[in-house]
Scaffold this active site. Structure first.
Site, mmCIF file in Angstrom:
data_model
loop_
_atom_site.group_PDB
_atom_site.id
_atom_site.type_symbol
_atom_site.label_atom_id
_atom_site.label_comp_id
_atom_site.label_asym_id
_atom_site.label_seq_id
_atom_site.Cartn_x
_atom_site.Cartn_y
_atom_site.Cartn_z
ATOM 1 N N ASN A 64 -4.338 29.650 54.935
ATOM 2 C CA ASN A 64 -4.542 28.222 54.288
ATOM 3 C C ASN A 64 -4.220 27.377 55.347
ATOM 4 O OD1 ASN A 64 -5.125 28.285 51.313
ATOM 5 N ND2 ASN A 64 -3.601 29.830 51.693
ATOM 6 N N GLU A 65 -5.277 26.886 56.129
ATOM 7 C CA GLU A 65 -5.225 26.227 57.562
ATOM 8 C C GLU A 65 -4.742 24.683 57.025
ATOM 9 O OE1 GLU A 65 -5.251 27.382 60.353
ATOM 10 O OE2 GLU A 65 -6.793 28.489 60.664
ATOM 11 N N PRO A 66 -4.278 24.062 58.055
ATOM 12 C CA PRO A 66 -4.172 22.504 57.910
ATOM 13 C C PRO A 66 -5.186 21.792 57.118
ATOM 14 C CG PRO A 66 -3.472 23.215 60.014
ATOM 15 C CD PRO A 66 -3.893 24.224 59.554
#
Ligand code: GLP
Length: 256
Positions: A151-153
């Site tokens: 879950n990237e920025p």
């Protein structure tokens, strides 16, 4: 609202042994009660000592994993499960090949599913977790971008299992494993922030100086999708296990 517990150890080895003890205690209690244990598992270098210790406990203390069901957080996409860089290969090599888990009880997002079927596949992954009664303990590492799972920025608190694009920091960090950043897949399938927050208990693990800055942000910054790990502040039962170096940027009042 920030109820994250901190558990700090001189070394990652001691911290990992403590996490392994907690997990084995839950499995043992559930085994004795004839109940299953549902574990959410992570990859990366961080859980390696923990997996080694769980294998030790299985071998030397007879802890059985027959009633354990596992769900891994993520997998690269596209990725052949047979590939040596797949998380399937990683999990077999570091844990599953040495314990008595039933192979049917292992769930890892399938990096070979066709793009047309991904949405349905991800929905089924979520449903399977729910059908098991939810995850009892979710293990997490943390990426330098503040990602948990993949879950990237930009990942919001509403996200569930889905196909995502990997950020540049994450792909650069993975480059040595793939012998060059150009070989690192550009996408991944990951459980979402909501899927993670739905779990009953979370253990976030972080070791070493290189994680100190992001650990501090995750624990003390305002909750924001720019640093997805900050969403853990909204979870009611999260413990962060750190070694001394990873805790080194937290000041005294942030340690309690
Ligand atoms: C990858 C994984 C994450 C992991 C992160 C950190 O991006 N998908 O789940 O937490 O790497 O890796 P490491 O533990 O090697 O620092």
């Amino acid at each position: 609202m920030n109820t994250i517990q901190k558990s700090i150890f001189p070394t990652s080895t001691e911290a990992s042994k403590n996490v392994a003890k907690e997990i084995s205690l839950l499995i043992k209690t559930n085994n004795n009660a004839g109940k299953q244990t549902i574990l959410g598992l992570a990859t990366g270098s961080t859980p390696l000592e923990l997996y080694k210790e769980l294998v030790n406990i299985h071998k030397n203390q007879g802890l059985s994993f027959r009633n354990v069901i596992t769900f891994n957080l993520d997998e690269y996409y596209p990725m052949n499960p047979e590939d040596r860089n797949s998380y399937v290969h990683f999990m077999n090599k570091h844990l599953f090949d040495y314990i008595d888990i039933d192979k049917d009880n292992i769930h890892i997002p399938d990096g070979s599913v066709s793009e047309d079927n991904i949405d349905e596949y991800c929905e089924t992954y979520e449903q399977t977790i729910r059908a098991c009664g939810g995850i009892d303990i979710q293990l997490l590492g943390i990426g330098r971008s503040g990602h948990v799972g993949f879950n990237e920025p930009g990942s919001t608190r509403l996200t569930r299992t889905r196909l995502v694009k990997l950020g540049q920091i994450t792909r650069n960090d993975a480059a040595p494993m793939f012998s060059g950043v150009e070989h690192v897949p550009k996408q991944a399938i990951t459980m979402g922030i909501r899927s993670i927050l739905d779990t009953k208990k979370i253990y976030l693990l972080a070791w070493g100086k290189s994680k100190a800055a992001i650990v501090k942000k995750a624990l003390t910054d305002k909750v924001t999708d720019k640093i997805p790990a900050t969403f853990l502040q909204e979870h009611k039962n999260t413990t962060v296990f750190l070694d001394k170096e990873a805790a080194s940027e937290l000041v005294q009042e942030q340690l309690t």
